[in-house]
Design a protein around this motif. Sequence first.
Motif, PDB file in Angstrom:
ATOM      1  N   ASN A 131       0.852  -1.185   0.000  1.00  0.00           N
ATOM      2  CA  ASN A 131       0.000   0.000   0.000  1.00  0.00           C
ATOM      3  C   ASN A 131       0.887   1.233   0.000  1.00  0.00           C
ATOM      4  N   ASN A 132       1.252   1.676  -1.209  1.00  0.00           N
ATOM      5  CA  ASN A 132       2.129   2.834  -1.374  1.00  0.00           C
ATOM      6  C   ASN A 132       3.424   2.693  -0.580  1.00  0.00           C
ATOM      7  N   GLY A 133       4.024   1.515  -0.663  1.00  0.00           N
ATOM      8  CA  GLY A 133       5.308   1.280  -0.014  1.00  0.00           C
ATOM      9  C   GLY A 133       5.202   0.700   1.375  1.00  0.00           C
ATOM     10  N   THR A 134       4.009   0.663   1.946  1.00  0.00           N
ATOM     11  CA  THR A 134       3.801   0.066   3.256  1.00  0.00           C
ATOM     12  C   THR A 134       3.205  -1.326   3.076  1.00  0.00           C
ATOM     13  N   LEU A 135       3.839  -2.318   3.694  1.00  0.00           N
ATOM     14  CA  LEU A 135       3.365  -3.686   3.574  1.00  0.00           C
ATOM     15  C   LEU A 135       2.360  -3.988   4.673  1.00  0.00           C
ATOM     16  N   GLU A 136       1.132  -4.277   4.259  1.00  0.00           N
ATOM     17  CA  GLU A 136       0.064  -4.575   5.205  1.00  0.00           C
ATOM     18  C   GLU A 136      -0.261  -6.069   5.132  1.00  0.00           C
ATOM     19  N   PRO A 137      -0.233  -6.783   6.269  1.00  0.00           N
ATOM     20  CA  PRO A 137      -0.504  -8.230   6.245  1.00  0.00           C
ATOM     21  C   PRO A 137      -1.928  -8.526   5.805  1.00  0.00           C
ATOM     22  N   ARG A 138      -2.067  -9.605   5.035  1.00  0.00           N
ATOM     23  CA  ARG A 138      -3.395 -10.067   4.632  1.00  0.00           C
ATOM     24  C   ARG A 138      -3.512 -11.549   4.966  1.00  0.00           C
ATOM     25  N   PRO A 139      -4.434 -11.923   5.834  1.00  0.00           N
ATOM     26  CA  PRO A 139      -4.571 -13.336   6.218  1.00  0.00           C
ATOM     27  C   PRO A 139      -4.918 -14.204   5.021  1.00  0.00           C
ATOM     28  N   SER A 140      -4.399 -15.419   5.008  1.00  0.00           N
ATOM     29  CA  SER A 140      -4.746 -16.376   3.972  1.00  0.00           C
ATOM     30  C   SER A 140      -6.121 -16.958   4.268  1.00  0.00           C
ATOM     31  N   THR A 141      -6.937 -17.147   3.246  1.00  0.00           N
ATOM     32  CA  THR A 141      -8.276 -17.707   3.437  1.00  0.00           C
ATOM     33  C   THR A 141      -8.258 -19.233   3.435  1.00  0.00           C
ATOM     34  N   VAL A 142      -7.137 -19.837   3.048  1.00  0.00           N
ATOM     35  CA  VAL A 142      -6.921 -21.278   3.187  1.00  0.00           C
ATOM     36  C   VAL A 142      -5.558 -21.466   3.836  1.00  0.00           C
ATOM     37  N   SER A 143      -5.487 -22.256   4.886  1.00  0.00           N
ATOM     38  CA  SER A 143      -4.207 -22.548   5.527  1.00  0.00           C
ATOM     39  C   SER A 143      -3.806 -23.977   5.191  1.00  0.00           C
ATOM     40  N   VAL A 144      -2.516 -24.170   4.915  1.00  0.00           N
ATOM     41  CA  VAL A 144      -2.009 -25.498   4.564  1.00  0.00           C
ATOM     42  C   VAL A 144      -0.730 -25.769   5.348  1.00  0.00           C
ATOM     43  N   LYS A 145      -0.415 -27.074   5.462  1.00  0.00           N
ATOM     44  CA  LYS A 145       0.828 -27.468   6.123  1.00  0.00           C
ATOM     45  C   LYS A 145       1.234 -28.847   5.626  1.00  0.00           C
ATOM     46  N   VAL A 201     -20.624 -39.076  -6.365  1.00  0.00           N
ATOM     47  CA  VAL A 201     -19.349 -39.664  -6.764  1.00  0.00           C
ATOM     48  C   VAL A 201     -18.300 -39.233  -5.755  1.00  0.00           C
ATOM     49  N   ALA A 202     -17.717 -40.176  -5.047  1.00  0.00           N
ATOM     50  CA  ALA A 202     -16.762 -39.847  -3.994  1.00  0.00           C
ATOM     51  C   ALA A 202     -15.510 -39.229  -4.578  1.00  0.00           C
ATOM     52  N   ALA A 203     -14.980 -38.236  -3.894  1.00  0.00           N
ATOM     53  CA  ALA A 203     -13.713 -37.645  -4.310  1.00  0.00           C
ATOM     54  C   ALA A 203     -12.579 -38.615  -4.030  1.00  0.00           C
ATOM     55  N   PRO A 204     -11.495 -38.533  -4.794  1.00  0.00           N
ATOM     56  CA  PRO A 204     -10.396 -39.481  -4.603  1.00  0.00           C
ATOM     57  C   PRO A 204      -9.689 -39.265  -3.271  1.00  0.00           C
ATOM     58  N   GLU A 205      -9.228 -40.344  -2.649  1.00  0.00           N
ATOM     59  CA  GLU A 205      -8.458 -40.250  -1.419  1.00  0.00           C
ATOM     60  C   GLU A 205      -6.993 -40.497  -1.752  1.00  0.00           C
ATOM     61  N   LEU A 206      -6.107 -39.659  -1.235  1.00  0.00           N
ATOM     62  CA  LEU A 206      -4.697 -39.765  -1.586  1.00  0.00           C
ATOM     63  C   LEU A 206      -3.983 -40.786  -0.704  1.00  0.00           C
ATOM     64  N   HIS A 207      -4.127 -40.661   0.618  1.00  0.00           N
ATOM     65  CA  HIS A 207      -3.590 -41.636   1.570  1.00  0.00           C
ATOM     66  C   HIS A 207      -2.140 -42.021   1.283  1.00  0.00           C
ATOM     67  N   HIS A 208      -1.256 -41.079   1.379  1.00  0.00           N
ATOM     68  CA  HIS A 208       0.170 -41.364   1.258  1.00  0.00           C
ATOM     69  C   HIS A 208       0.859 -40.860   2.517  1.00  0.00           C
ATOM     70  N   GLU A 209       2.079 -41.292   2.707  1.00  0.00           N
ATOM     71  CA  GLU A 209       2.767 -41.005   3.957  1.00  0.00           C
ATOM     72  C   GLU A 209       2.950 -39.513   4.177  1.00  0.00           C
ATOM     73  N   LEU A 210       3.374 -38.791   3.156  1.00  0.00           N
ATOM     74  CA  LEU A 210       3.603 -37.351   3.288  1.00  0.00           C
ATOM     75  C   LEU A 210       2.562 -36.598   2.476  1.00  0.00           C
ATOM     76  N   THR A 211       1.881 -35.679   3.140  1.00  0.00           N
ATOM     77  CA  THR A 211       0.772 -34.989   2.487  1.00  0.00           C
ATOM     78  C   THR A 211       0.804 -33.496   2.775  1.00  0.00           C
ATOM     79  N   LEU A 212      -0.002 -32.768   2.021  1.00  0.00           N
ATOM     80  CA  LEU A 212      -0.312 -31.375   2.301  1.00  0.00           C
ATOM     81  C   LEU A 212      -1.748 -31.330   2.782  1.00  0.00           C
ATOM     82  N   GLN A 213      -1.928 -30.890   4.028  1.00  0.00           N
ATOM     83  CA  GLN A 213      -3.254 -30.791   4.630  1.00  0.00           C
ATOM     84  C   GLN A 213      -3.722 -29.347   4.564  1.00  0.00           C
ATOM     85  N   GLY A 214      -5.011 -29.154   4.319  1.00  0.00           N
ATOM     86  CA  GLY A 214      -5.552 -27.803   4.235  1.00  0.00           C
ATOM     87  C   GLY A 214      -6.849 -27.658   5.006  1.00  0.00           C
TER      88      GLY A 214
END
Length: 218
Positions: free
Chosen positions: A124-138, A188-201
């Motif tokens: 914002n004109n050189g000032t950085l204003e935080p904006r929350p994410s509407t989806v969080s992942v890890k 129709v069921a959505a696909p399940e990934l079920h693997h050891e390492l995942t990205l959760q949201g």
Amino acid sequence: MAILHKATLSPTKLELIAGYLPKQPWFIQDGTPELVGAYRFDDPAGEVGLETHVVAAGDRIYQIPLSYRGYELAGAEEWLVGTMEHSVLGKRWVYDACADPVYVKALATAILTGQEQAEQFVDNNGTLEPRPSTVSVKGSGTLDGGVPTVSASAPVSGSGVTVIDAGGLRLKIARVVDVPAELSSASVAAPELHHELTLQGRWEGLEGPVELAAVVRN
């Protein structure tokens, strides 16, 4: 850290997505897409915008990773979603990010190292204003370093999942998201990934996390 601009986009991101979805083999032609939320990853070079949209259409939830570039991505014409005019950055080429090596590397890194979505700030004109994410992942991994070299092949989509062979890794991205029953009454069921390492949201209104992507070693 993702730096965003106060800008006008023509066409809008949702308009581009609405034109892109009906062409995909995993999309059920039911309802106009509505944005549920979005999250971003960082491009270490600061050149490519990496934003994944979660949209609802009919009674299904879809995941749409996009990459934004100031130039064309060589050899990726098949995965060009469209172009837009950005009132600050000018013309932007928008791709299905599953075909963009910068996104593939960022996704693999997030999953393997337990990374979260990028922090977002609006300039914002050189000032950085935080904006929350509407989806969080890890990511579920705990790797401290040494992420394998990623050399992504062309993505292959079908049955609600896009698969990317990336050197020693295989990435799977859920296109149809397996959400709790109260959010999706799809027959129709959505696909399940079920693997050891995942990205959760997770996002507002979702009781628990859902699997958005997974990685396995080839």
